[in-house]
Design a protein around this motif. Structure first.
Motif, PDB file in Angstrom:
ATOM      1  N   MET A  82       7.406   5.896   0.485  1.00 25.36           N
ATOM      2  CA  MET A  82       6.380   6.470   1.349  1.00 25.36           C
ATOM      3  C   MET A  82       6.026   5.479   2.463  1.00 25.36           C
ATOM      4  O   MET A  82       6.076   4.263   2.262  1.00 25.36           O
ATOM      5  N   GLY A  84       5.539   2.876   5.102  1.00 22.80           N
ATOM      6  CA  GLY A  84       6.326   1.741   5.545  1.00 22.80           C
ATOM      7  C   GLY A  84       7.576   1.510   4.723  1.00 22.80           C
ATOM      8  O   GLY A  84       8.518   0.850   5.170  1.00 22.80           O
ATOM      9  N   SER A  85       7.607   2.073   3.522  1.00 20.18           N
ATOM     10  CA  SER A  85       8.781   1.862   2.676  1.00 20.18           C
ATOM     11  C   SER A  85       9.881   2.898   2.927  1.00 20.18           C
ATOM     12  O   SER A  85      10.973   2.766   2.368  1.00 20.18           O
ATOM     13  N   SER A 134       9.245   0.619  -3.019  1.00 19.12           N
ATOM     14  CA  SER A 134       7.781   0.547  -3.058  1.00 19.12           C
ATOM     15  C   SER A 134       7.348  -0.907  -3.168  1.00 19.12           C
ATOM     16  O   SER A 134       7.686  -1.578  -4.149  1.00 19.12           O
ATOM     17  N   LYS A 135       6.624  -1.363  -2.165  1.00 19.84           N
ATOM     18  CA  LYS A 135       6.124  -2.747  -2.216  1.00 19.84           C
ATOM     19  C   LYS A 135       5.266  -2.960  -3.463  1.00 19.84           C
ATOM     20  O   LYS A 135       5.470  -3.888  -4.219  1.00 19.84           O
ATOM     21  N   SER A 136       4.321  -2.054  -3.673  1.00 22.59           N
ATOM     22  CA  SER A 136       3.393  -2.199  -4.803  1.00 22.59           C
ATOM     23  C   SER A 136       4.036  -1.811  -6.126  1.00 22.59           C
ATOM     24  O   SER A 136       3.626  -2.271  -7.187  1.00 22.59           O
ATOM     25  N   THR A 139       3.189   3.528  -6.237  1.00 24.86           N
ATOM     26  CA  THR A 139       2.888   4.716  -5.430  1.00 24.86           C
ATOM     27  C   THR A 139       3.312   5.994  -6.157  1.00 24.86           C
ATOM     28  O   THR A 139       4.466   6.120  -6.580  1.00 24.86           O
ATOM     29  N   GLU A 272      -1.851   2.661  11.237  1.00 23.17           N
ATOM     30  CA  GLU A 272      -2.375   1.979  10.059  1.00 23.17           C
ATOM     31  C   GLU A 272      -2.824   0.555  10.397  1.00 23.17           C
ATOM     32  O   GLU A 272      -3.726   0.011   9.773  1.00 23.17           O
ATOM     33  N   VAL A 359      -7.329   3.544   3.161  1.00 27.54           N
ATOM     34  CA  VAL A 359      -6.259   4.335   2.549  1.00 27.54           C
ATOM     35  C   VAL A 359      -6.556   4.676   1.096  1.00 27.54           C
ATOM     36  O   VAL A 359      -6.297   5.787   0.631  1.00 27.54           O
ATOM     37  N   LEU A 435      -0.421  10.585   5.105  1.00 30.17           N
ATOM     38  CA  LEU A 435      -1.467   9.818   4.410  1.00 30.17           C
ATOM     39  C   LEU A 435      -1.120   8.334   4.396  1.00 30.17           C
ATOM     40  O   LEU A 435      -2.000   7.470   4.353  1.00 30.17           O
ATOM     41  N   HIS A 436       0.167   8.022   4.433  1.00 26.99           N
ATOM     42  CA  HIS A 436       0.639   6.641   4.409  1.00 26.99           C
ATOM     43  C   HIS A 436       0.987   6.152   5.817  1.00 26.99           C
ATOM     44  O   HIS A 436       1.699   5.175   5.986  1.00 26.99           O
TER      45      HIS A 436
HETATM   46  O1  LIG Z   1       5.400   0.536  -0.547  1.00 29.88           O
HETATM   47  P1  LIG Z   1       4.292   1.133  -1.331  1.00 29.88           P
HETATM   48  O2  LIG Z   1       3.491   0.131  -2.066  1.00 29.88           O
HETATM   49  O3  LIG Z   1       4.814   2.216  -2.231  1.00 29.88           O
HETATM   50  O4  LIG Z   1       3.290   1.812  -0.327  1.00 29.88           O
HETATM   51  C1  LIG Z   1       3.694   2.845   0.524  1.00 29.88           C
HETATM   52  C2  LIG Z   1       2.778   2.951   1.708  1.00 29.88           C
HETATM   53  O5  LIG Z   1       1.456   3.213   1.283  1.00 29.88           O
HETATM   54  C3  LIG Z   1       0.550   2.465   2.073  1.00 29.88           C
HETATM   55  O6  LIG Z   1       0.077   1.432   1.312  1.00 29.88           O
HETATM   56  C4  LIG Z   1      -0.652   3.131   2.512  1.00 29.88           C
HETATM   57  O7  LIG Z   1      -0.721   4.430   2.313  1.00 29.88           O
HETATM   58  C5  LIG Z   1       1.385   1.961   3.231  1.00 29.88           C
HETATM   59  O8  LIG Z   1       0.801   0.878   3.842  1.00 29.88           O
HETATM   60  C6  LIG Z   1       2.656   1.709   2.549  1.00 29.88           C
HETATM   61  O9  LIG Z   1       3.710   1.513   3.423  1.00 29.88           O
END
Ligand SMILES: O=P(O)(O)OC[C@H]1O[C@](O)(CO)[C@@H](O)[C@@H]1O
Length: 506
Positions: A82, A84-85, A134-136, A139, A272, A359, A435-436
């Motif tokens: 989603m 940026g990813s 996904s960075k985090s 998601t 963003e 967000v 949304l992202h």
């Molecule tokens: O790469 P992630 O952690 O899945 O997040 C996806 C996207 O969601 C956001 O955190 C915000 O919605 C973006 O900044 C980010 O690119």
């Protein structure tokens, strides 16, 4: 040649301010105090400045990875991510022709069940590589797509791109994914195009990773030059900030056809990064170019490449910034230039361009709806909402529909009609992708948005393994959660019947 006209003084002031604070040198020295005293979400978000050089050392690993896919009979690569990813892989998928003998690249960033259902037919599991990005690593959309993929695709056809130590990284190891690419953690999602998030999909599709990185690398020295005459990122950042200060915050992107979809990526970068604390750039991407009389005096046009129709706009007094386009060969340079410009624009506006303070609100509201159950939302007549539109506003259509359905073109027609009738900027975002991307700006940016939410019906649903709800329920909860959040901010937001919105062109 730039024709800044009514914003020239404000741009000059932004350049003076940035020069006075030694902004370019401090940015490259990773001095977080350029943006704020607190290093949180700044000092640990500046890795994008030099990532192209760092990634060049990984080009061999990426080439080996890509070659092996083709040899193993992989014909489709699906990126699940989603914002940026996923948006830069989307740009790659739509800007480059498929490479003969290499897999075709595709991105899934929707919860619309119709598309999810189609995907598994169009990409036969035996020939498909799934990339969870996904960075985090948390998601919900991405994890839901991964769960669906793992029903049919064996783990050695799944790859994870994520930060070190996330639960997704742990799963990649524990479940025997084909590869785990741990991204440098000091890069935020929207600045991650030239890191593994962009490069793994590029390599999988057989694209020239070296060329992409070399394009960025060649641009870097000029982007580190404090002289605005030499530094296109500094000039652009000052133009964006000056436009906001001068009341021309609707930055209208007019992009070279070959790389048109970069508009989607720029939209998320600008929205963003800058849309917070009541200010920010309102990026207008993909809006059809019109004659001067359809525009209010709140626009800055930024053109990438040559276009007919710009001169009359400049002659009518609309400020215009023109950037050269190197087409697909110049993508790396374009990405780095806009990242520098956005970071400097943030410094000039006095905001942190690396956080996204609003967000989480919509995510929390979505979870609330999922827990408590959704409600029947009666549509508001379109005319009642459009009555509230005035000069300086922007109308944002938020459409939770199948991204590949013809309805998207019909929505573009409705968008153009609204722009022409009300002389306001218009945007079209597909839910939940926006949304992202622009979601942060909608809630945290200038309160000039008028939000028209449409939610398509779902003739079929697709279950999400291990979740008590399917994609349709998730999609509806995301729409309802966002509507609640927009209204909680006191913004003008309404659910509109799709048929009512499409009627606007008749
Ligand atoms: O790469 P992630 O952690 O899945 O997040 C996806 C996207 O969601 C956001 O955190 C915000 O919605 C973006 O900044 C980010 O690119």
């Amino acid at each position: 040649m730039d024709q800044l006209g009514p914003i020239a003084d404000a741009v000059g002031a932004a350049l003076d301010d940035l020069a006075g604070r030694d902004a370019v040198a401090r940015m490259w020295a990773r001095d977080h105090t350029l943006w704020q005293d607190d290093p949180t979400e700044v000092a640990d978000r500046l890795g994008w400045l030099e990532v192209a050089g760092a990634m060049a050392t990984q080009a061999e690993r990426l080439a080996v990875f890509g070659d092996a896919l083709a040899a193993d009979g992989i014909r489709h690569v699906v990126v699940m991510g989603m914002g940026g990813s996923s948006l830069f892989p989307e740009v790659l998928a739509r800007s480059f022709a498929p490479v003969p003998g290499r897999p075709v690249l595709r991105v899934v960033d929707t919860t619309d069940p119709a598309l999810v259902a189609r995907l598994s037919h169009e990409c036969p599991p035996a020939e498909t590589l799934a990339i969870a990005s996904s960075k985090s690593g948390t998601t919900v959309e991405t994890l839901s797509h991964l769960a669906v993929a793992l029903q049919d695709v064996p783990p050695d056809q799944v790859v994870a791109v994520t930060d070190p130590g996330t639960s997704l990284a742990e799963r990649a190891t524990a479940e025997g994914f084909r590869a785990l690419f741990e991204n440098p953690p000091d890069i935020g999602g929207r600045y991650s195009a030239l890191s593994y998030f962009g490069l793994v999909p590029a390599a999988a599709a057989g694209l020239d990773v070296d060329a992409l990185l070399a394009s960025a690398g060649a641009a870097a020295p000029a982007l580190a030059d404090p002289d605005p005459a030499a530094n296109p990122g500094l000039r652009l950042g000052a133009a964006l900030a000056g436009a906001v200060r001068a009341g021309r915050d609707k930055v209208t992107l007019v992009v070279d056809g070959e790389i048109e979809t970069i508009g989607l990526w720029l939209e998320q970068l600008l929205a963003e990064s800058t849309g917070k604390h009541g200010t920010g750039v309102v990026p207008v991407a993909g809006e059809r170019l019109g004659p001067p009389e359809v525009y209010g005096d709140d626009r800055l046009f930024v053109a990438i490449g040559e276009h007919h129709g710009l001169e009359p706009l400049a002659a009518a007094g609309h400020p215009l910034v023109q950037l050269p386009s190197g087409g697909t060969a110049g993508l790396g340079e374009l990405v780095l230039t806009w990242e520098v410009a956005t970071a400097l624009c943030g410094a000039a506006l006095g905001i942190n361009p690396f956080d996204q303070p609003n967000v989480a609100e919509a995510k929390a509201a979505t979870n609330e709806v999922l827990e408590q159950g959704g409600s029947e939302i009666a549509p508001t007549p379109l005319a009642d909402v459009l009555d509230q539109v005035g000069p300086g506003d922007y109308v944002a259509i938020q459409a939770y529909v199948d991204p590949e359905d013809g309805v998207v073109d019909a929505l573009e027609d409705a968008r153009t009609e609204i722009r022409d009738r009300f002389r306001v900027a218009t945007t079209l975002g597909l839910g939940p992708r926006f949304l992202h991307s622009t979601g942060q700006l909608h809630k945290g940016g200038p309160p000039s948005g008028v939000f028209l939410q449409v939610v398509g019906d779902d003739p079929v649903d697709v279950a999400i393994p291990d979740r008590p709800f399917g994609f349709s329920t998730l999609k509806h909860a995301q729409a309802e959660g966002d509507l609640r959040t927009l209204r909680a901010h006191g913004l003008r937001a309404a659910r509109i019947a799709l048929s009512d919105l499409l009627e606007v062109t008749r």
